[in-house]
Design a protein around this motif. Sequence first.
Motif, short mmCIF file in Angstrom:
data_model
loop_
_atom_site.label_atom_id
_atom_site.label_comp_id
_atom_site.label_asym_id
_atom_site.label_seq_id
_atom_site.Cartn_x
_atom_site.Cartn_y
_atom_site.Cartn_z
N PHE A 661 0.82 -1.22 0.00
CA PHE A 661 0.00 0.00 0.00
C PHE A 661 0.86 1.27 0.00
O PHE A 661 0.78 2.09 -0.92
N THR A 662 1.69 1.46 1.03
CA THR A 662 2.50 2.67 1.09
C THR A 662 3.60 2.65 0.04
O THR A 662 3.97 3.70 -0.50
N LYS A 663 4.12 1.47 -0.26
CA LYS A 663 5.18 1.38 -1.27
C LYS A 663 4.66 1.79 -2.64
O LYS A 663 5.37 2.44 -3.42
N TYR A 664 3.44 1.40 -2.96
CA TYR A 664 2.82 1.77 -4.23
C TYR A 664 2.73 3.31 -4.33
O TYR A 664 3.07 3.89 -5.37
N LEU A 665 2.28 3.95 -3.25
CA LEU A 665 2.19 5.41 -3.25
C LEU A 665 3.57 6.05 -3.40
O LEU A 665 3.74 7.03 -4.13
N GLU A 666 4.54 5.51 -2.69
CA GLU A 666 5.89 6.07 -2.75
C GLU A 666 6.52 5.91 -4.13
O GLU A 666 7.18 6.82 -4.63
N GLU A 667 6.34 4.75 -4.73
CA GLU A 667 7.02 4.43 -5.98
C GLU A 667 6.30 4.98 -7.21
O GLU A 667 6.94 5.42 -8.17
N MET A 668 4.98 4.95 -7.21
CA MET A 668 4.23 5.25 -8.43
C MET A 668 3.64 6.67 -8.46
O MET A 668 3.17 7.11 -9.50
N SER A 669 3.64 7.37 -7.34
CA SER A 669 3.14 8.75 -7.29
C SER A 669 4.30 9.67 -6.90
O SER A 669 5.36 9.21 -6.48
N PRO A 670 4.10 10.97 -6.99
CA PRO A 670 5.16 11.91 -6.61
C PRO A 670 5.22 12.18 -5.11
O PRO A 670 5.74 13.21 -4.68
N LEU A 819 -4.34 16.17 -18.98
CA LEU A 819 -3.87 14.84 -19.36
C LEU A 819 -2.39 14.81 -19.75
O LEU A 819 -1.64 13.93 -19.29
N PRO A 820 -1.90 15.74 -20.58
CA PRO A 820 -0.47 15.71 -20.91
C PRO A 820 0.42 15.85 -19.66
O PRO A 820 1.50 15.25 -19.62
N LEU A 821 -0.03 16.62 -18.67
CA LEU A 821 0.75 16.76 -17.44
C LEU A 821 0.87 15.43 -16.71
O LEU A 821 1.94 15.09 -16.19
N VAL A 822 -0.22 14.69 -16.66
CA VAL A 822 -0.22 13.39 -15.98
C VAL A 822 0.72 12.42 -16.71
O VAL A 822 1.51 11.71 -16.07
N VAL A 823 0.65 12.42 -18.02
CA VAL A 823 1.51 11.53 -18.80
C VAL A 823 2.98 11.90 -18.59
O VAL A 823 3.84 11.03 -18.37
N ILE A 824 3.28 13.21 -18.63
CA ILE A 824 4.65 13.67 -18.40
C ILE A 824 5.13 13.26 -17.01
O ILE A 824 6.27 12.79 -16.84
N GLN A 825 4.28 13.43 -16.02
CA GLN A 825 4.67 13.10 -14.65
C GLN A 825 5.04 11.63 -14.50
O GLN A 825 6.09 11.29 -13.93
N TYR A 844 14.50 15.32 -14.16
CA TYR A 844 13.23 14.59 -14.15
C TYR A 844 12.45 14.86 -12.85
O TYR A 844 11.22 14.97 -12.87
N HIS A 845 13.17 14.96 -11.74
CA HIS A 845 12.49 15.28 -10.48
C HIS A 845 11.84 16.66 -10.56
O HIS A 845 10.71 16.86 -10.09
N LYS A 846 12.55 17.61 -11.15
CA LYS A 846 11.98 18.96 -11.30
C LYS A 846 10.76 18.92 -12.22
O LYS A 846 9.78 19.64 -12.01
N LEU A 847 10.86 18.07 -13.23
CA LEU A 847 9.72 17.92 -14.15
C LEU A 847 8.49 17.40 -13.42
O LEU A 847 7.37 17.90 -13.60
N VAL A 848 8.69 16.40 -12.57
CA VAL A 848 7.59 15.85 -11.78
C VAL A 848 6.97 16.94 -10.90
O VAL A 848 5.74 17.10 -10.84
N ILE A 849 7.83 17.68 -10.22
CA ILE A 849 7.35 18.71 -9.30
C ILE A 849 6.50 19.75 -10.03
O ILE A 849 5.44 20.16 -9.55
N ARG A 850 6.96 20.14 -11.22
CA ARG A 850 6.21 21.16 -11.95
C ARG A 850 4.85 20.65 -12.41
O ARG A 850 3.88 21.42 -12.49
N THR A 851 4.75 19.35 -12.72
CA THR A 851 3.45 18.84 -13.15
C THR A 851 2.42 18.86 -12.04
O THR A 851 1.22 18.99 -12.29
N VAL A 852 2.90 18.72 -10.79
CA VAL A 852 1.96 18.69 -9.66
C VAL A 852 1.16 19.98 -9.59
O VAL A 852 -0.06 19.96 -9.36
N TYR A 853 1.83 21.12 -9.81
CA TYR A 853 1.13 22.41 -9.78
C TYR A 853 -0.08 22.40 -10.72
O TYR A 853 -1.21 22.70 -10.32
#
Length: 863
Positions: A661-670, A819-825, A844-853
């Motif tokens: 459960f927590t590993k899925y959130l940690e690994e697959m989400s930001p 949708l493009p933001l989610v795909v990029i993330q 790539y980490h910065k890219l993820v962070i920017r998509t969250v906004y």
Amino acid sequence: MLIQSGNQKEIYKREVITRFELYNSLFLTLPFYQVKDTGILLPFFTSHCEKGVAQLQSPEQIIRSFFKERVPSIDEQEQINRLFRFIQYIERQVVLFDAIEDSSFGKLSRTDGSGTLQGLLQQISEDESLTEGIRKRLESFSLRLVLTAHPTQFYPGTVLTIMTDLIEAIRANDINSINLLLQQLGKTPFFNKTSPTPVDEAISLIWFLEHVFYHAQYEIQSKLNEIFGFSATGAGLLEMGFWPGGDRDGNPNVVTSSTRTVAASLRQTIFRCYYRDFRDLKRRITFRGVEAPMAALEKIFYQNAFNPQPAAGNLQDEMVRLLSQIKHTLVNDHHSLFINLVDELILKVNLFGCYFASLDIRQDSRVLRSVFRYGLTEAKLGNGLQADAYQALAENEKLKAIPFDEADYPCLETAADDPNAAINDTLCTIRLMREIQQQNGEKACHRFIISNCQQASDILQLMNLFLWSGWTKEGLTVDFLPLFETINDLKEAAGVMEKLYTHPVYKAHLERRGNQQMIMLGFSDSTKDGGYLMANWSIYQAKAELTAITRKYDIDLVFFDGRGGPPSRGGGKTHRFYAAMGKEIANDQIQLTIQGQTVSSLYGSVETAKFNIEQLVNAGLSAVLHPSLQDQLGVKEKALITGMAEVSFDKFVKLREHPLFTKYLEEMSPLKLLSNINISSRPTKRNAGAPLKLEDLRAISFVTAWSQLKQSVPAFYGMGSALQNISDNGSWEDAKRLYKSSGFFKTMIDNCIMSMSKSDFRITAHLQKDEQFGAFWTLLKKEYDLTIEMFRELTGNQELMCEYPVEKTSIAMRERIMLPLVVIQHYALKRAKETEDEALKSSYHKLVIRTVYGIVNAGRNLV
């Protein structure tokens, strides 16, 4: 919130979608970022993402095939640069869409006026017998909206100002202004280079107080005074509360100096509002006989607005006295000329005083217990009571042992790394509350909220801390609010309160406070603890039990609901919950938190704020206006919901206990990267240095992680199984009848459906073949599909949300934009794990962070 009727969907398409397509085409041609083809490529990229997701391709397949097809010659770093440019455009597309939707609000809100003051006037004109009932109800009713600093909406003040101007330009169809504002938007940063401080967050929210609520609340109160003949100077129906700078449990970086600065900022801002109004007043009241009070008022307003006076004290009565003196002269000597301007300012001063919004203090009970222990051990307070001996006592014995002795123990503001920092901050804040009351008025800071409240001693120990800090029993002008959040704490809440009501010291304190008790109930942590259905039902049951026990002791009960933006945190169609409350639940006053996207989406302009405040006022009047619509859940209906809640709870707890459960959130989400986003001064979890535990994860981070995955698990998981169980047990027709007859049950289901409409398991469909997470993803998808199927049978609608076509269309448009933001993330998360190049990993980490906004901002109608 968009409310539908008749041809509203067609109006929405014409006023919003068509305009967005027009202005977006203009927007995409602006050369903002020295990359002239970004705007040209973005529509192709969006289309490519849509096709790829429809074909269940992985984000990596979608991104790689796009670059291979469109710009095959660039390297990986340049691909990242292009993706950043796409994000920058999409962020601004979201603002444009928000502005267009807000500019059309007047045409999209319900034309029959239902739920508004205009609708109320219509009902009264058709049934004059309602007038006295409503008047009587309003005399005891109040609505308090409490702004919180939870960072679920990321527009800085500069962008909000542009959006406000853009709304007006779009409403006026001023193409030149729109073009200039879009260019300004393109050049304006959307994020902070450094994390904001708690004071920065407070200043951001004060913008809404100054530019929206100051005007909206006055207009509503003024209209009610006019309709029902209340005093022209009357106020009290509408109140504002404020958490930034006072909420220590929500933000451990809040300290005494933060609280002091925020209280001063609130005071200065309201005087700035008064001064602006006074300048208009001064232009009109140029007559003899008012020179002295006008000069005195100008001095008060100007000094407190621009040269803060720490020792000025509470000037509310003095301001009203001077204004009343001017009014008297106008009536007697000048034919009441411009008296309306004076009445307007008197009403505003009565509404907002010297404090603008009441600053709440909140701290966790575990911290408060440690402060009480410190008082017994280090400070040698407590009339000789020994900390260890006290701690060993049973709860009932503790209630007898608390000494309630008065002292004047000094406090010392210390650095954050001091071992006793939290203890010193608590004691200093308790003292500061009295200073704030003396300067800005009692209402400026009169509530202390105890998070994680589990026993009566948590409240009584806090009372004793006040008495040790220079307060007296007779002069304790503070209300103590227990906050019950977990499923177990909600079950025990009534018993805890009965111990308080029967305690002689607390009983005497309540009598001095007008025999009124406020109790806060939290949705976010209860959802994280027990799932959506159990959380909502546990809170409903707790309200009924708390109401019964409080009425038993002849005390007025006020519930304060901690509601977040999305339904999984207590949001959604909030006013419908209040309108459905039956007689077994205290509903004389409505108090709730306003946070995240809720602030900008429902209260981002005076027009939208007025509409949504009026909806809540009408919900409070529902007992008079619509007595037949209030829920009267019988034994059978309650048993049905209880059975569903238990099944849902078991299902959700098993999911929480799943090893992945927590590993899925940690690994697959930001999730792990949320703390790097410079939008909040607080950590994403408690015990920041420890390994991730679900109980330490803040509810907002928990819900945000699932929303970024496009899997609204906290808002639906267990619902399908619960409904299936009802069907299997032969009670399906009862459930269908309940959906039609119960406003509470229907609203709960409809909110859940709305959350699920923002889920898109196609984006993560590639995970079903993942060696590690495939089975877990399938578990989530199976419950999602079951819930959709059961909802269709329950509502009788094959197409979910068909009752709300405008909301449905709005959500679909926003999902398409993001949708493009989610795909990029998801692509960037995967590449960051794969690459060994540290520079690329950082990019790539910065890219993820920017998509969250952009994803969160685009989802503002999560509420």
